[in-house]
Design a protein around this motif. Structure first.
Motif, mmCIF file in Angstrom:
data_model
loop_
_atom_site.group_PDB
_atom_site.id
_atom_site.type_symbol
_atom_site.label_atom_id
_atom_site.label_comp_id
_atom_site.label_asym_id
_atom_site.label_seq_id
_atom_site.Cartn_x
_atom_site.Cartn_y
_atom_site.Cartn_z
ATOM 1 N N ARG A 28 -9.657 -0.346 -1.319
ATOM 2 C CA ARG A 28 -9.881 -1.032 -2.592
ATOM 3 C C ARG A 28 -9.303 -0.247 -3.764
ATOM 4 N NH1 ARG A 28 -16.157 -3.016 -2.009
ATOM 5 N NH2 ARG A 28 -15.752 -4.692 -0.521
ATOM 6 N N ILE A 29 -9.551 1.056 -3.781
ATOM 7 C CA ILE A 29 -9.036 1.888 -4.873
ATOM 8 C C ILE A 29 -7.514 1.875 -4.875
ATOM 9 C CG2 ILE A 29 -8.855 4.264 -5.695
ATOM 10 C CD1 ILE A 29 -11.786 4.635 -4.829
ATOM 11 N N ALA A 30 -6.898 1.997 -3.696
ATOM 12 C CA ALA A 30 -5.437 1.982 -3.615
ATOM 13 C C ALA A 30 -4.876 0.638 -4.070
ATOM 14 C CB ALA A 30 -4.986 2.293 -2.189
ATOM 15 N N ALA A 31 -5.551 -0.448 -3.718
ATOM 16 C CA ALA A 31 -5.086 -1.776 -4.144
ATOM 17 C C ALA A 31 -5.189 -1.935 -5.657
ATOM 18 C CB ALA A 31 -5.894 -2.861 -3.439
ATOM 19 N N VAL A 32 -6.278 -1.461 -6.236
ATOM 20 C CA VAL A 32 -6.453 -1.577 -7.682
ATOM 21 C C VAL A 32 -5.456 -0.692 -8.425
ATOM 22 C CG1 VAL A 32 -8.063 -1.060 -9.556
ATOM 23 C CG2 VAL A 32 -8.858 -2.317 -7.570
ATOM 24 N N LEU A 37 0.478 0.578 -11.402
ATOM 25 C CA LEU A 37 1.696 1.297 -11.026
ATOM 26 C C LEU A 37 2.893 0.360 -11.018
ATOM 27 C CD1 LEU A 37 3.128 3.858 -9.946
ATOM 28 C CD2 LEU A 37 2.583 3.021 -7.659
ATOM 29 N N LEU A 38 2.735 -0.807 -10.399
ATOM 30 C CA LEU A 38 3.835 -1.771 -10.365
ATOM 31 C C LEU A 38 4.117 -2.343 -11.748
ATOM 32 C CD1 LEU A 38 2.988 -3.591 -7.028
ATOM 33 C CD2 LEU A 38 4.760 -1.900 -7.437
ATOM 34 N N ALA A 39 3.100 -2.389 -12.610
ATOM 35 C CA ALA A 39 3.301 -2.891 -13.971
ATOM 36 C C ALA A 39 4.092 -1.909 -14.832
ATOM 37 C CB ALA A 39 1.954 -3.189 -14.622
ATOM 38 N N THR A 40 4.167 -0.640 -14.443
ATOM 39 C CA THR A 40 4.917 0.337 -15.232
ATOM 40 C C THR A 40 6.413 0.318 -14.931
ATOM 41 O OG1 THR A 40 4.575 2.103 -13.603
ATOM 42 C CG2 THR A 40 2.954 1.912 -15.388
ATOM 43 N N TYR A 41 6.839 -0.335 -13.868
ATOM 44 C CA TYR A 41 8.259 -0.346 -13.511
ATOM 45 C C TYR A 41 9.162 -0.865 -14.637
ATOM 46 C CZ TYR A 41 7.735 1.011 -8.602
ATOM 47 O OH TYR A 41 7.505 1.700 -7.435
ATOM 48 N N ILE A 56 10.915 7.441 -11.205
ATOM 49 C CA ILE A 56 11.118 6.566 -10.044
ATOM 50 C C ILE A 56 10.661 7.257 -8.766
ATOM 51 C CG2 ILE A 56 12.885 5.471 -8.613
ATOM 52 C CD1 ILE A 56 14.331 4.741 -11.191
ATOM 53 N N TYR A 57 10.958 8.544 -8.648
ATOM 54 C CA TYR A 57 10.542 9.289 -7.462
ATOM 55 C C TYR A 57 9.014 9.313 -7.356
ATOM 56 C CZ TYR A 57 9.381 13.239 -4.524
ATOM 57 O OH TYR A 57 8.831 14.035 -3.566
ATOM 58 N N CYS A 58 8.340 9.651 -8.449
ATOM 59 C CA CYS A 58 6.873 9.706 -8.433
ATOM 60 C C CYS A 58 6.267 8.333 -8.154
ATOM 61 C CB CYS A 58 6.345 10.248 -9.756
ATOM 62 S SG CYS A 58 6.704 11.988 -10.003
ATOM 63 N N ALA A 59 6.845 7.288 -8.752
ATOM 64 C CA ALA A 59 6.341 5.935 -8.516
ATOM 65 C C ALA A 59 6.539 5.523 -7.056
ATOM 66 C CB ALA A 59 7.028 4.952 -9.450
ATOM 67 N N ALA A 60 7.668 5.882 -6.468
ATOM 68 C CA ALA A 60 7.923 5.532 -5.068
ATOM 69 C C ALA A 60 6.962 6.253 -4.140
ATOM 70 C CB ALA A 60 9.367 5.862 -4.704
ATOM 71 N N VAL A 61 6.691 7.521 -4.412
ATOM 72 C CA VAL A 61 5.752 8.271 -3.573
ATOM 73 C C VAL A 61 4.347 7.693 -3.709
ATOM 74 C CG1 VAL A 61 4.645 10.521 -3.253
ATOM 75 C CG2 VAL A 61 7.106 10.382 -3.532
ATOM 76 N N MET A 62 3.933 7.400 -4.947
ATOM 77 C CA MET A 62 2.593 6.847 -5.145
ATOM 78 C C MET A 62 2.467 5.459 -4.533
ATOM 79 S SD MET A 62 1.636 8.336 -8.958
ATOM 80 C CE MET A 62 1.308 6.759 -9.553
ATOM 81 N N LYS A 63 3.499 4.630 -4.668
ATOM 82 C CA LYS A 63 3.465 3.299 -4.067
ATOM 83 C C LYS A 63 3.367 3.394 -2.547
ATOM 84 C CE LYS A 63 6.112 -0.919 -3.621
ATOM 85 N NZ LYS A 63 7.450 -1.445 -3.602
ATOM 86 N N GLY A 64 4.140 4.301 -1.959
ATOM 87 C CA GLY A 64 4.064 4.505 -0.516
ATOM 88 C C GLY A 64 2.713 5.027 -0.073
#
Length: 132
Positions: A28-32, A37-41, A56-64
Motif C-alpha cells: 500500500r505504501i509503495a502504491a501510494v 513519483l510519477l507526477a514529478t516526471y 531520472i536515475y533516482c526516479a527510475a530506481v525508486m519506481k523500480g
C-alpha cells in the motif's frame, strides 16, 4: 545503473521493509508513493545536464523499488492465500491475467486518448480532462 540499484534494494532493503511492515502495508505504501513519483516526471523537463540525469536515475530506481515491493508483496499474499498443492495453478492464473492486462492496456489507452481528442469542446469532461 538502475538495475544495480534495484538489485541492492532487493538484497539489502526489501527484507527489512517486509519484516517490519508486512506484505499488505508495504504494498500500500509503495502504491501510494508511486503516484507522486510519477507526477514529478513532467517537472523534470525543467532540469538539464547532471541534475536531469541524477533526477531520472533516482526516479527510475525508486519506481523500480516500488514496483518490486508491490509485485513481491502481492505474490507473497497470493501464495499464502491458497493451499500448497494449488500454488502452481494460482501463479499461472495470475501471470496469465497480468500478461493479458499488459497487452490490453496500450490499446485501451489509445482508444481513450483518441476519444478525448474528438471531445475537445464537450460540456462534460472536455478533451484531456476526460483522461485525467
Amino acid at each position: 545503473m538502475s538495475g544495480a540499484g534495484l538489485l541492492l534494494y532487493q538484497i539489502f532493503v526489501y527484507r527489512h521493509v517486509h519484516k517490519y511492515l508486512g506484505s499488505i502495508i508495504s504494498s500500500r505504501i509503495a502504491a501510494v508513493l508511486s503516484i507522486p513519483l510519477l507526477a514529478t516526471y513532467p517537472f523534470m523537463t525543467h532540469l538539464s545536464g547532471t541534475k536531469l540525469g541524477l533526477a531520472i536515475y533516482c526516479a527510475a530506481v525508486m519506481k523500480g523499488a516500488f514496483a518490486t515491493t508491490i509485485l513481491t508483496g502481492t505474490c507473497i499474499l497470493q501464495n499464502s492465500a491458497v493451499p500448497q498443492n494449488q500454488r502452481g495453478a494460482a501463479n499461472g492464473i495470475s501471470t496469465t491475467a497480468m500478461s493479458l492486462f499488459k497487452a490490453i492496456a496500450p490499446a485501451g489507452a489509445g482508444v481513450l486518448f483518441s476519444w478525448a481528442q474528438k471531445r475537445q469542446h464537450a460540456a462534460f469532461f472536455p478533451g484531456m480532462l476526460l483522461i485525467y
